[in-house]
Design a protein around this motif. Structure first.
Motif, mmCIF file in Angstrom:
data_model
loop_
_atom_site.group_PDB
_atom_site.id
_atom_site.type_symbol
_atom_site.label_atom_id
_atom_site.label_comp_id
_atom_site.label_asym_id
_atom_site.label_seq_id
_atom_site.Cartn_x
_atom_site.Cartn_y
_atom_site.Cartn_z
ATOM 1 N N ALA A 154 35.040 39.311 24.877
ATOM 2 C CA ALA A 154 35.122 40.740 25.177
ATOM 3 C C ALA A 154 34.370 41.060 26.469
ATOM 4 C CB ALA A 154 34.564 41.561 24.014
ATOM 5 N N CYS A 155 33.218 40.423 26.665
ATOM 6 C CA CYS A 155 32.452 40.638 27.893
ATOM 7 C C CYS A 155 33.187 40.070 29.108
ATOM 8 C CB CYS A 155 31.069 40.001 27.770
ATOM 9 S SG CYS A 155 29.949 40.879 26.659
ATOM 10 N N ILE A 156 33.840 38.935 28.946
ATOM 11 C CA ILE A 156 34.636 38.368 30.038
ATOM 12 C C ILE A 156 35.761 39.331 30.408
ATOM 13 C CG2 ILE A 156 36.265 36.519 30.631
ATOM 14 C CD1 ILE A 156 34.520 34.607 29.016
ATOM 15 N N ALA A 157 36.399 39.908 29.400
ATOM 16 C CA ALA A 157 37.466 40.876 29.664
ATOM 17 C C ALA A 157 36.919 42.103 30.397
ATOM 18 C CB ALA A 157 38.124 41.295 28.350
ATOM 19 N N TYR A 158 35.729 42.558 29.987
ATOM 20 C CA TYR A 158 35.108 43.703 30.659
ATOM 21 C C TYR A 158 34.796 43.375 32.116
ATOM 22 C CZ TYR A 158 31.290 46.757 32.160
ATOM 23 O OH TYR A 158 30.487 47.609 32.881
ATOM 24 N N ASP A 159 34.281 42.179 32.354
ATOM 25 C CA ASP A 159 33.951 41.765 33.723
ATOM 26 C C ASP A 159 35.194 41.729 34.600
ATOM 27 O OD1 ASP A 159 32.392 40.593 35.871
ATOM 28 O OD2 ASP A 159 33.401 38.712 35.350
ATOM 29 N N ARG A 160 36.297 41.187 34.087
ATOM 30 C CA ARG A 160 37.539 41.157 34.857
ATOM 31 C C ARG A 160 38.031 42.578 35.132
ATOM 32 N NH1 ARG A 160 35.564 37.026 34.243
ATOM 33 N NH2 ARG A 160 36.467 34.950 34.203
ATOM 34 N N TYR A 161 37.883 43.428 34.139
ATOM 35 C CA TYR A 161 38.342 44.814 34.284
ATOM 36 C C TYR A 161 37.573 45.545 35.381
ATOM 37 C CZ TYR A 161 38.521 49.814 33.209
ATOM 38 O OH TYR A 161 38.617 51.181 33.301
ATOM 39 N N THR A 162 36.248 45.430 35.359
ATOM 40 C CA THR A 162 35.450 46.132 36.366
ATOM 41 C C THR A 162 35.671 45.549 37.756
ATOM 42 O OG1 THR A 162 33.559 44.693 35.881
ATOM 43 C CG2 THR A 162 33.656 46.821 34.731
ATOM 44 N N THR A 163 35.907 44.252 37.848
ATOM 45 C CA THR A 163 36.112 43.608 39.140
ATOM 46 C C THR A 163 37.457 43.975 39.758
ATOM 47 O OG1 THR A 163 34.732 41.746 38.469
ATOM 48 C CG2 THR A 163 36.192 41.392 40.333
ATOM 49 N N ILE A 164 38.490 43.967 38.936
ATOM 50 C CA ILE A 164 39.833 44.192 39.460
ATOM 51 C C ILE A 164 40.170 45.676 39.538
ATOM 52 C CG2 ILE A 164 42.291 43.826 38.985
ATOM 53 C CD1 ILE A 164 41.565 41.112 37.838
ATOM 54 N N ALA A 165 39.865 46.417 38.495
ATOM 55 C CA ALA A 165 40.278 47.821 38.444
ATOM 56 C C ALA A 165 39.277 48.763 39.110
ATOM 57 C CB ALA A 165 40.493 48.245 36.990
ATOM 58 N N LYS A 166 37.993 48.373 39.142
ATOM 59 C CA LYS A 166 36.970 49.247 39.715
ATOM 60 C C LYS A 166 36.048 48.450 40.647
ATOM 61 C CE LYS A 166 36.916 52.291 35.669
ATOM 62 N NZ LYS A 166 36.061 52.951 34.646
#
Length: 380
Positions: A144-156
């Motif tokens: 879940a944390c890996i998914a959050y990291d990808r989300y913040t990096t790519i989307a924000k």
């Protein structure tokens, strides 16, 4: 002591016995003092053929070697290579540690399998289940944390880069979240760990028909499966939505400017590498969902459904699936992570890994500035 002649005593719980001539029941070789720890559900099933035990034991030996080698390499390389010591890769190391811990318990299963039953007894069962609880829930929250990291990096990309301190704090939160779900059933404050299936593996008791146990199953199902899976699905769906919208905007702008593409060759190469890394992360998270969903369904059936559906053989399927994923995870990164492959190529040349240094250097894993809005990246 001859365990084959035990009988069912009137008014007592079922005890292991020979149902027919030549047919042994599960727990036929378990001392009476240990039977109290075995759910009654399993005692009505016949003992499987010795070849089934031995086959599972050999399978787990293969899991143990492959997973320890793969996860051991990930922990070693990601922890010691300066090019891979990024905040985001702290989650990769933590996931490898969870998978490594999961496989460290397999010698208990292997010993039980070749001894054809509950050979390590209650203590071995508690160790096996406790390690499985920590590693399984820890892996889920790490994904879940890996998914959050990808989300913040790519989307924000402009909202702030993940720092080492923040990543370490998130890992500490993962373990603070995970440990209680191992300790509570271990000390039997809420729930308990019991053998399952062929009595060679152990997990939390999802068969006890009491209100407290039903509530425990529902709560641990929510915290260990529903919450991490919901976070994973949410963040990756947001990533997909962002990338699709972004690519559509680029195509529209290129059409208006009457050019084929707004991307330079360098940006295209960099984006290709980052997409590989993002695909690796998505694959690992998908494997987590695919491996733990059967176990979640099994637990719900045991607590709230028809327990007759849960035969010893059926319960071994999700157990093997979880171990298989712990083996696959590190090799997904080996295949898809350019910098990891470069480091393996340097340290272990006999593996004959061929990876372009230029391709690895194009990865924006540890860029000092925020990535440009026109080029979505994955921070690994």
């Amino acid at each position: 002591m001859d365990f084959n002649n035990w009988t069912l005593l009137a008014g007592s719980r079922p005890q292991a016995r020979v149902a027919e001539v030549g047919q042994r029941m599960l727990a036929w070789n378990v001392p009476p003092s240990q039977l109290v720890h075995i759910p009654e559900h399993w005692l009505v099933y016949p003992e499987p053929e010795a070849s089934i035990h031995y086959l599972l034991g050999l399978l787990y030996m293969g899991f143990f070697v492959v997973a320890c080698l793969g996860n051991g390499l990930v922990i070693w390389v990601f922890s010691t290579a300066k090019s891979l010591q990024t905040p985001s890769n702290i989650f990769v190391v933590n996931l490898a540690i969870c998978d490594f811990v999961m496989m460290l318990k397999t010698p208990i299963f292997i010993y039980n399998s070749f001894a054809r039953g509950y050979a390590t007894g209650h203590i071995g069962c508690q160790i096996f289940a406790f390690m499985g609880s920590l590693s399984g829930i820890g892996a889920g929250m790490t994904n879940a944390c890996i998914a959050y990291d990808r989300y913040t990096t790519i989307a924000k990309p402009f909202d702030g880069k993940l720092t080492r301190t923040k990543a370490l704090f998130m890992v500490a939160c993962i373990w603070a979240y995970t440990i209680p779900w191992g300790i509570l059933p271990l000390v039997e404050v809420w729930g308990r760990f019991v053998p399952e299936g062929f009595l060679t593996s152990c997990t939390f008791d999802y068969l006890l028909d009491t209100f407290d146990n039903h509530l425990f199953v529902a709560v641990i199902f929510t915290f260990s499966y529903v919450i991490p899976m919901s976070l994973i699905i949410y963040y990756y769906s947001q990533i997909v939505s962002h990338v699709v919208s972004h690519e559509k905007a680029l195509r529209e702008q290129a059409r208006k400017m009457n050019v084929e593409s707004l991307r330079s060759n360098q940006n295209q190469q960099s984006t290709s590498v980052e997409i590989r890394i993002a695909k690796a992360a998505i694959t690992v998270c998908f494997l987590f969902v695919a491996s733990w969903t059967p176990y979640a369904v099994l637990a719900l059936i045991g607590a709230f459904g028809n327990q007759a559906l849960l035969t010893p053989g059926v319960t071994m399927i999700p157990a093997c699936a979880c171990k298989f994923v712990a083996c696959v995870d590190p090799y997904v990164y080996a295949i898809s992570h350019p910098r990891y492959r470069i480091e393996l190529q340097k340290r272990l040349p006999w593996l004959a890994i061929k990876e372009s240094a230029n391709e690895s250097q194009s990865t924006t894993t540890e860029t000092s500035a925020a990535p440009p809005a026109s080029t979505p990246t994955a921070n690994t």
